[in-house]
Design a protein around this motif. Structure first.
Motif, PDB file in Angstrom:
ATOM      1  N   THR A   1      16.809 -98.159  71.074  1.00  0.00           N
ATOM      2  CA  THR A   1      17.916 -98.850  70.410  1.00  0.00           C
ATOM      3  C   THR A   1      17.387 -99.610  69.209  1.00  0.00           C
ATOM      4  O   THR A   1      16.194 -99.913  69.120  1.00  0.00           O
ATOM      5  N   GLY A   2      18.269 -99.922  68.276  1.00  0.00           N
ATOM      6  CA  GLY A   2      17.865-100.643  67.074  1.00  0.00           C
ATOM      7  C   GLY A   2      18.812-100.365  65.926  1.00  0.00           C
ATOM      8  O   GLY A   2      19.909 -99.820  66.122  1.00  0.00           O
ATOM      9  N   LYS A   3      18.363-100.733  64.740  1.00  0.00           N
ATOM     10  CA  LYS A   3      19.247-100.562  63.584  1.00  0.00           C
ATOM     11  C   LYS A   3      19.318 -99.125  63.104  1.00  0.00           C
ATOM     12  O   LYS A   3      20.148 -98.786  62.266  1.00  0.00           O
ATOM     13  N   GLY A   4      18.455 -98.266  63.626  1.00  0.00           N
ATOM     14  CA  GLY A   4      18.529 -96.851  63.288  1.00  0.00           C
ATOM     15  C   GLY A   4      17.922 -96.519  61.933  1.00  0.00           C
ATOM     16  O   GLY A   4      17.364 -97.391  61.241  1.00  0.00           O
ATOM     17  N   ILE A   5      18.047 -95.268  61.574  1.00  0.00           N
ATOM     18  CA  ILE A   5      17.473 -94.764  60.314  1.00  0.00           C
ATOM     19  C   ILE A   5      18.582 -94.084  59.519  1.00  0.00           C
ATOM     20  O   ILE A   5      19.309 -93.228  60.058  1.00  0.00           O
ATOM     21  N   SER A   6      18.705 -94.433  58.279  1.00  0.00           N
ATOM     22  CA  SER A   6      19.758 -93.840  57.443  1.00  0.00           C
ATOM     23  C   SER A   6      19.425 -92.386  57.124  1.00  0.00           C
ATOM     24  O   SER A   6      18.271 -91.953  57.227  1.00  0.00           O
ATOM     25  N   VAL A  39      14.360 -85.463  64.599  1.00  0.00           N
ATOM     26  CA  VAL A  39      14.848 -86.823  64.797  1.00  0.00           C
ATOM     27  C   VAL A  39      16.307 -86.894  64.361  1.00  0.00           C
ATOM     28  O   VAL A  39      16.722 -86.217  63.431  1.00  0.00           O
ATOM     29  N   LYS A  40      17.054 -87.687  65.086  1.00  0.00           N
ATOM     30  CA  LYS A  40      18.420 -88.010  64.678  1.00  0.00           C
ATOM     31  C   LYS A  40      18.662 -89.475  64.989  1.00  0.00           C
ATOM     32  O   LYS A  40      18.022 -90.050  65.892  1.00  0.00           O
TER      33      LYS A  40
END
Length: 421
Positions: A348-353, A398-399
């Motif tokens: 979990t986290g802010k993710g990757i654009s 990765v997604k």
């Protein structure tokens, strides 16, 4: 540089194709020319072989044998006879022509000084053959209009020239298209290499600066004891260790690029290997108040290098630990899906654009560059993981969902066949 390389490729390609076209067209022309010449000579000989008596009127039927027929006239032809003094004595033609015309062509043919030849008269090309009469009373000259035949050869040259020009223009644009397509990956590799060198230099510059600064501090206190200056020594040691790890990673990637690494592949229990890495990382994950959830299907056998696969799992878990939000969660799943072994690591986290997803496996690439020093990473981990997975004929992807989670997936080759290798 690449523009010059492309232009050289185009020029070389066009030169080679031009030479091949010239050779091909020249061969076709020479064969056609030879056939035309043979056709002309055959017709002249056929005309001269008829035993006919020249008159001022068309040939009479009784001049031929019963089974003999006059040749089929494919163009204008006529015969003149001359005495031994080369004076015109008679002529024969199925066309009505002026006597001065026969004298002119006779004189022109004799001026060639040869028993056969070709000349142009009033925009008409004539071929002739000079033969001795059977009674030695003079000579017979057979003339044949070959204008259409040589016009055909001229048109052939024009046609070849036009076709060659059109083909070269078409080949130029086609070659330029494929040249750009061929050079593009080379250019991208070269640009990545330049960026790689620049990034490596930048990453090495920082620890070297720290080491140099700390060394100067030690030198400025050369009368003090080592114990009192141990802080600077430990900082130097820490930066040396960071540099050692960086150089080892760079060496590994360089060896992968040149296929210098010869791994020993064996059948091993991949489930057990992954579980061992998870247990190793479990304490560090809990220390950061992050929840770890893992589901590992047992007894999945894989064919490869166990230490390398462990390194991939370590890199993915370490990456997840760095970017999981406080009080977040890391989930690991390893299962057999159809014929493949599939490992997923989710945090979990802010993710990757989306702008960063395509570059996440590039060397020295970091989504959050401000965290590189504190986290101790150089942006090489995921590049190494991808290199290892590709060495095992697998696939890593990765997604990410912004402000939700990031999922790394590793697919390894068919499991059923591993025991047969």
């Amino acid at each position: 540089m690449f523009k010059k390389l492309r232009n050289r490729f185009l020029i070389l390609n066009l030169v080679i194709i031009s030479i091949m076209m010239i050779l091909s067209f020249t061969s076709i022309y020479l064969i056609t020319y030879k056939n035309v010449r043979n056709d002309i000579n055959m017709e002249l000989n056929r005309l001269s072989d008829f035993n006919r008596k020249p008159k001022n009127h068309p040939i009479e039927p009784d001049l031929y044998n019963n089974n003999e027929k006059p040749p089929v006239e494919r163009s204008i032809s006529f015969i003149v006879t001359i005495d031994n003094n080369k004076n015109l004595t008679n002529y024969f033609s199925i066309f009505d022509m002026d006597e001065n015309f026969y004298k002119t062509v006779k004189d022109t043919a004799l001026s060639k000084g040869s028993n056969n030849g070709r000349f142009k008269l009033e925009d008409t090309y004539w071929e002739f053959i000079l033969q001795k009469l059977p009674d030695n009373s003079g000579y017979r000259i057979v003339f044949l209009d070959v204008t259409s035949r040589y016009a055909y050869l001229t048109n052939l040259i024009y046609t070849f020239s036009t076709v060659a020009l059109v083909m070269l223009v078409a080949i130029f644009f086609i070659s330029r298209f494929f040249a750009n397509k061929s050079i593009k990956p080379i250019k991208e590799t070269f640009d990545r290499q330049k960026q790689f060198i620049a990034d490596a230099s930048h990453e090495l510059k920082t620890p070297l600066t720290v080491i140099n600064t700390n060394a100067e501090v030690l030198l400025s206190n050369d009368e003090d004891t080592i114990k009192n200056q141990s802080k600077w020594i430990y900082l130097i040691k820490s930066e040396v260790e960071r540099m050692t790890k960086l150089t080892n990673d760079l060496l590994y990637l360089a060896q992968v690029d040149h296929s210098d690494i010869k791994l020993i592949f064996t059948n091993f229990d991949l489930s057990e290997a992954i579980e061992n890495i998870v247990l190793t990382m479990e304490a560090s994950i809990f220390e950061n108040n992050i929840l770890l959830d893992y589901d590992i299907e047992p007894d999945i056998i894989a064919y490869g290098n166990s230490e390398q696969i462990k390194q991939v799992v370590m890199i993915l878990l370490d990456n997840a630990l760095k970017y999981t939000n406080p009080q977040g969660k890391i989930s690991l799943s390893f299962k057999k899906c159809n014929t493949k072994a599939v490992l997923t690591v989710c945090n979990t986290g802010k993710g990757i654009s989306k702008d960063h997803l395509d570059k996440i496996f590039d060397r020295f690439y970091r989504v959050d560059k401000s965290r590189s020093k504190s986290s101790g990473g150089y942006g090489l981990g995921l590049s190494i993981a991808r290199a290892i997975v590709e060495q095992h004929k697998g696939k890593i992807s990765v997604k990410s969902n912004i402000n939700e989670d990031t999922i790394f997936t590793v697919e390894l080759p068919p499991v059923e066949n591993t025991l047969l290798k």
